[in-house]
Write an enzyme that holds these catalytic residues in place. Structure first.
Site, PDB file in Angstrom:
ATOM      1  N   THR A 125       0.818  -1.214   0.000  1.00  0.00           N
ATOM      2  CA  THR A 125       0.000   0.000   0.000  1.00  0.00           C
ATOM      3  C   THR A 125       0.857   1.271   0.000  1.00  0.00           C
ATOM      4  OG1 THR A 125      -1.772  -1.150   1.144  1.00  0.00           O
ATOM      5  CG2 THR A 125      -1.756   1.243   1.353  1.00  0.00           C
ATOM      6  N   GLU A 126       0.389   2.261  -0.743  1.00  0.00           N
ATOM      7  CA  GLU A 126       1.067   3.563  -0.818  1.00  0.00           C
ATOM      8  C   GLU A 126       0.031   4.664  -0.642  1.00  0.00           C
ATOM      9  OE1 GLU A 126       3.131   3.825  -4.549  1.00  0.00           O
ATOM     10  OE2 GLU A 126       4.464   2.142  -4.059  1.00  0.00           O
ATOM     11  N   PRO A 127       0.500   5.904  -0.441  1.00  0.00           N
ATOM     12  CA  PRO A 127      -0.466   7.004  -0.310  1.00  0.00           C
ATOM     13  C   PRO A 127      -1.450   7.057  -1.490  1.00  0.00           C
ATOM     14  CG  PRO A 127       1.716   7.759   0.329  1.00  0.00           C
ATOM     15  CD  PRO A 127       1.883   6.346  -0.160  1.00  0.00           C
ATOM     16  N   THR A 157       1.968  -2.764   8.623  1.00  0.00           N
ATOM     17  CA  THR A 157       1.936  -3.434   9.932  1.00  0.00           C
ATOM     18  C   THR A 157       3.323  -3.953  10.294  1.00  0.00           C
ATOM     19  OG1 THR A 157      -0.353  -4.071   9.559  1.00  0.00           O
ATOM     20  CG2 THR A 157       0.839  -5.309  11.245  1.00  0.00           C
ATOM     21  N   GLY A 339     -25.821  -3.494  26.380  1.00  0.00           N
ATOM     22  CA  GLY A 339     -26.429  -2.190  26.690  1.00  0.00           C
ATOM     23  C   GLY A 339     -25.376  -1.181  27.088  1.00  0.00           C
ATOM     24  N   GLU A 363      -6.277  -5.895   3.918  1.00  0.00           N
ATOM     25  CA  GLU A 363      -6.153  -7.067   3.026  1.00  0.00           C
ATOM     26  C   GLU A 363      -7.296  -7.103   2.000  1.00  0.00           C
ATOM     27  OE1 GLU A 363      -4.361 -10.626   4.403  1.00  0.00           O
ATOM     28  OE2 GLU A 363      -3.356  -9.608   6.064  1.00  0.00           O
TER      29      GLU A 363
HETATM   30  N1  COS Z   1      -3.793 -14.530  -8.423  1.00  0.00           N
HETATM   31  C1  COS Z   1      -3.009 -14.529  -9.522  1.00  0.00           C
HETATM   32  N2  COS Z   1      -3.043 -13.547 -10.446  1.00  0.00           N
HETATM   33  C2  COS Z   1      -3.905 -12.533 -10.237  1.00  0.00           C
HETATM   34  C3  COS Z   1      -4.755 -12.479  -9.111  1.00  0.00           C
HETATM   35  C4  COS Z   1      -4.675 -13.538  -8.183  1.00  0.00           C
HETATM   36  N3  COS Z   1      -5.427 -13.563  -7.085  1.00  0.00           N
HETATM   37  N4  COS Z   1      -5.506 -11.356  -9.177  1.00  0.00           N
HETATM   38  C5  COS Z   1      -5.165 -10.741 -10.301  1.00  0.00           C
HETATM   39  N5  COS Z   1      -4.194 -11.446 -10.940  1.00  0.00           N
HETATM   40  C6  COS Z   1      -3.576 -11.131 -12.231  1.00  0.00           C
HETATM   41  C7  COS Z   1      -4.626 -11.080 -13.310  1.00  0.00           C
HETATM   42  O1  COS Z   1      -4.846 -12.369 -13.847  1.00  0.00           O
HETATM   43  C8  COS Z   1      -4.025 -10.149 -14.316  1.00  0.00           C
HETATM   44  O2  COS Z   1      -3.073 -10.870 -15.080  1.00  0.00           O
HETATM   45  P1  COS Z   1      -2.863 -10.578 -16.661  1.00  0.00           P
HETATM   46  O3  COS Z   1      -2.418  -9.132 -16.731  1.00  0.00           O
HETATM   47  O4  COS Z   1      -1.787 -11.538 -17.039  1.00  0.00           O
HETATM   48  O5  COS Z   1      -4.182 -10.816 -17.283  1.00  0.00           O
HETATM   49  C9  COS Z   1      -3.272  -9.153 -13.439  1.00  0.00           C
HETATM   50  O6  COS Z   1      -3.017  -9.818 -12.195  1.00  0.00           O
HETATM   51  C10 COS Z   1      -4.048  -7.894 -13.182  1.00  0.00           C
HETATM   52  O7  COS Z   1      -5.249  -8.264 -12.543  1.00  0.00           O
HETATM   53  P2  COS Z   1      -6.557  -7.372 -12.542  1.00  0.00           P
HETATM   54  O8  COS Z   1      -6.842  -6.919 -13.948  1.00  0.00           O
HETATM   55  O9  COS Z   1      -7.629  -8.114 -11.822  1.00  0.00           O
HETATM   56  O10 COS Z   1      -6.068  -6.104 -11.710  1.00  0.00           O
HETATM   57  P3  COS Z   1      -6.854  -4.834 -11.220  1.00  0.00           P
HETATM   58  O11 COS Z   1      -5.944  -3.677 -11.317  1.00  0.00           O
HETATM   59  O12 COS Z   1      -8.200  -4.770 -11.837  1.00  0.00           O
HETATM   60  O13 COS Z   1      -6.979  -5.072  -9.609  1.00  0.00           O
HETATM   61  C11 COS Z   1      -7.951  -5.753  -7.545  1.00  0.00           C
HETATM   62  C12 COS Z   1      -7.672  -6.032  -9.039  1.00  0.00           C
HETATM   63  C13 COS Z   1      -8.777  -4.496  -7.303  1.00  0.00           C
HETATM   64  C14 COS Z   1      -8.724  -6.984  -7.147  1.00  0.00           C
HETATM   65  C15 COS Z   1      -6.611  -5.672  -6.766  1.00  0.00           C
HETATM   66  O14 COS Z   1      -5.928  -4.473  -7.056  1.00  0.00           O
HETATM   67  C16 COS Z   1      -6.782  -5.778  -5.265  1.00  0.00           C
HETATM   68  O15 COS Z   1      -6.920  -6.877  -4.723  1.00  0.00           O
HETATM   69  N6  COS Z   1      -6.783  -4.638  -4.559  1.00  0.00           N
HETATM   70  C17 COS Z   1      -6.812  -4.615  -3.099  1.00  0.00           C
HETATM   71  C18 COS Z   1      -5.436  -4.718  -2.583  1.00  0.00           C
HETATM   72  C19 COS Z   1      -5.401  -5.047  -1.160  1.00  0.00           C
HETATM   73  O16 COS Z   1      -5.907  -6.055  -0.703  1.00  0.00           O
HETATM   74  N7  COS Z   1      -4.716  -4.196  -0.416  1.00  0.00           N
HETATM   75  C20 COS Z   1      -4.513  -4.417   0.955  1.00  0.00           C
HETATM   76  C21 COS Z   1      -3.095  -4.193   1.187  1.00  0.00           C
HETATM   77  S1  COS Z   1      -2.312  -5.369   2.148  1.00  0.00           S
HETATM   78  S2  COS Z   1      -2.981  -5.099   3.942  1.00  0.00           S
END
Ligand code: COS
Length: 382
Positions: A125-127, A157, A339, A363
């Site tokens: 995570t970043e700003p 964390t 309560g 997460e």
């Molecule tokens: N396992 C393996 N590969 C994955 C995957 C997974 N669970 N999720 C995505 N990918 C792959 C995709 O297949 C895609 O690959 P290709 O480019 O080869 O097709 C690539 O990664 C990009 O995936 P996607 O298009 O789904 O990316 P998005 O930018 O749309 O992002 C979300 C998807 C929003 C689901 C993701 O950014 C996310 O989980 N965000 C929340 C992050 C998070 O949990 N932060 C908490 C920080 S840690 S406390």
């Protein structure tokens, strides 16, 4: 590796006793001091809690996902800050290395991670990159035998305790999105790394999050985890496992809250009888119990699928989504059943109410889980 049933039950029993006898009496103190006492952390090391998910050859317990969830159900029955001490080593801080590390990287770092002498943090995570985690701006520029890291990470964390960060940074600025991101194993004592002060949070006092800044930090090329451009996928697969772990934690906290509600409703008298005699109170207990059982079943079923080698992108998101929303509802009903006593600090219910709020955010927010669930469901055709 799955433990045999007897050893597994012994481990779960040991953790249950540790939680009941050692951790629960310290909950208020830990929240007040905003720190877990060092002797307790030493006991966690001795119990092997830092190495639950690390392969045996490196000194860990190498639990199956199902067994890890059973242990974390027990850990959930106290303040989540305790789990946070070793949670990054078991989950997001170590699993990139376990899944994608080469032999040298594993041999160098995993023994310390398993023993709990090296704490790890996951720096994604970043700003400007929260839910949109593919948008990381921290740069990793190849310069001879090292990548030079510049940028900052947010709400990390255990950053101040960590000896090792798994850092996702953009190694190819020409590729937008996840494809330009690589993952790096970054020792925290490299020159140019600054860890900020702990953030003041709503809950989970005793667990700390910090910003990290990287100012021309030279990270040896051999510290890259996996191939260039694989960093986002590393992070996503680490998070798939992490989401099951958090789902299990939510179930544990909900079970604790339900037990507290049952005890209180049995003792507390109004209108000449125990609260537990009133059907409106019973209805709240019934809803909490039913939802908690459903979450527990979903978490375990998803964990078993992971252990069987199946893809669990959808299942992990669904388990985390449902369990974190569920424990929010349970905590809310617990305040209602207690309560006024639920709203004041003495009973610990308001503290858990605040503690569980982050489960719907970190997460992956509930909204990110919904996106993942919907995409995967549509991919599978239903
Ligand atoms: N396992 C393996 N590969 C994955 C995957 C997974 N669970 N999720 C995505 N990918 C792959 C995709 O297949 C895609 O690959 P290709 O480019 O080869 O097709 C690539 O990664 C990009 O995936 P996607 O298009 O789904 O990316 P998005 O930018 O749309 O992002 C979300 C998807 C929003 C689901 C993701 O950014 C996310 O989980 N965000 C929340 C992050 C998070 O949990 N932060 C908490 C920080 S840690 S406390």
């Amino acid at each position: 590796m799955a433990l045999d049933a007897e050893t597994r039950d012994q481990l779960v029993d040991t953790v249950r006793r540790f939680v009941t006898e050692r951790l629960r009496p310290l909950e208020a103190q830990v929240a007040e001091a905003n720190a877990v006492p060092e002797p307790i952390i030493a006991e966690m090391r001795d119990l092997g809690l830092f190495g639950l998910s690390i392969p045996e050859e490196f000194g860990g317990l190498d639990l199956s996902m199902e067994d890890e969830c059973l242990v974390i159900f027990e850990m959930g029955r106290t303040s989540p800050a305790f789990r946070s001490e070793f949670g990054t080593n078991v989950g997001i801080g170590s699993q990139g290395l376990v899944m994608f590390g080469n032999d040298e990287q594993k041999a160098k770092w995993l023994p310390g991670i398993a023993a709990g002498t090296t704490v790890t943090s996951f720096a994604l995570t970043e700003p400007e990159a929260g839910s949109d985690s593919a948008a990381v701006q921290t740069r990793a520029t190849l310069d001879g035998d090292a990548y030079v890291l510049n940028g900052s990470k947010r709400y990390i964390t255990n950053a101040a305790k960590a000896g090792l960060f798994t850092v996702m940074a953009r190694s190819n600025p020409d590729v937008k999105g996840g494809g330009g991101v690589s993952a790096f194993l970054v020792p925290s004592d490299l020159p140019g790394i600054t860890v900020g002060p702990p953030e003041k949070k709503m809950g989970q006092h005793g667990a700390q999050i910090h910003d990290i800044t990287f100012d021309n930090v030279r990270v040896p090329v051999e510290n890259r985890l996996g191939e260039e451009g694989e960093g986002f996928k590393v992070a996503m697969q680490v998070l798939d496992k992490g989401r099951l772990h958090i789902g299990a934690l939510c179930v544990g906290v909900a079970e604790r809250l339900i037990a507290d509600c049952v005890a209180y409703a049995g003792e507390r008298k109004q209108f000449g009888q125990a609260l537990s005699n009133f059907q409106m109170v019973q209805a709240m207990i019934a809803d909490c119990k039913t939802e908690c059982m459903a979450a527990r079943a979903l978490v375990l079923e998803s964990a078993r699928k992971r252990d069987a080698g199946q893809t669990i992108v959808l299942e992990a998101a669904a388990a985390k989504y449902y369990a974190s929303e569920m424990v929010g509802r349970v905590a809310d009903k617990a305040v209602q059943i207690f309560g006024g006593a639920g709203y004041v600090a003495d009973y610990g219910i308001e503290r858990l109410y605040r503690d569980v709020r982050i489960f719907r955010i970190y997460e992956g927010t509930s909204q990110v889980q919904q996106i993942v669930i919907a995409r995967e469901t549509m991919k599978r055709g239903g």
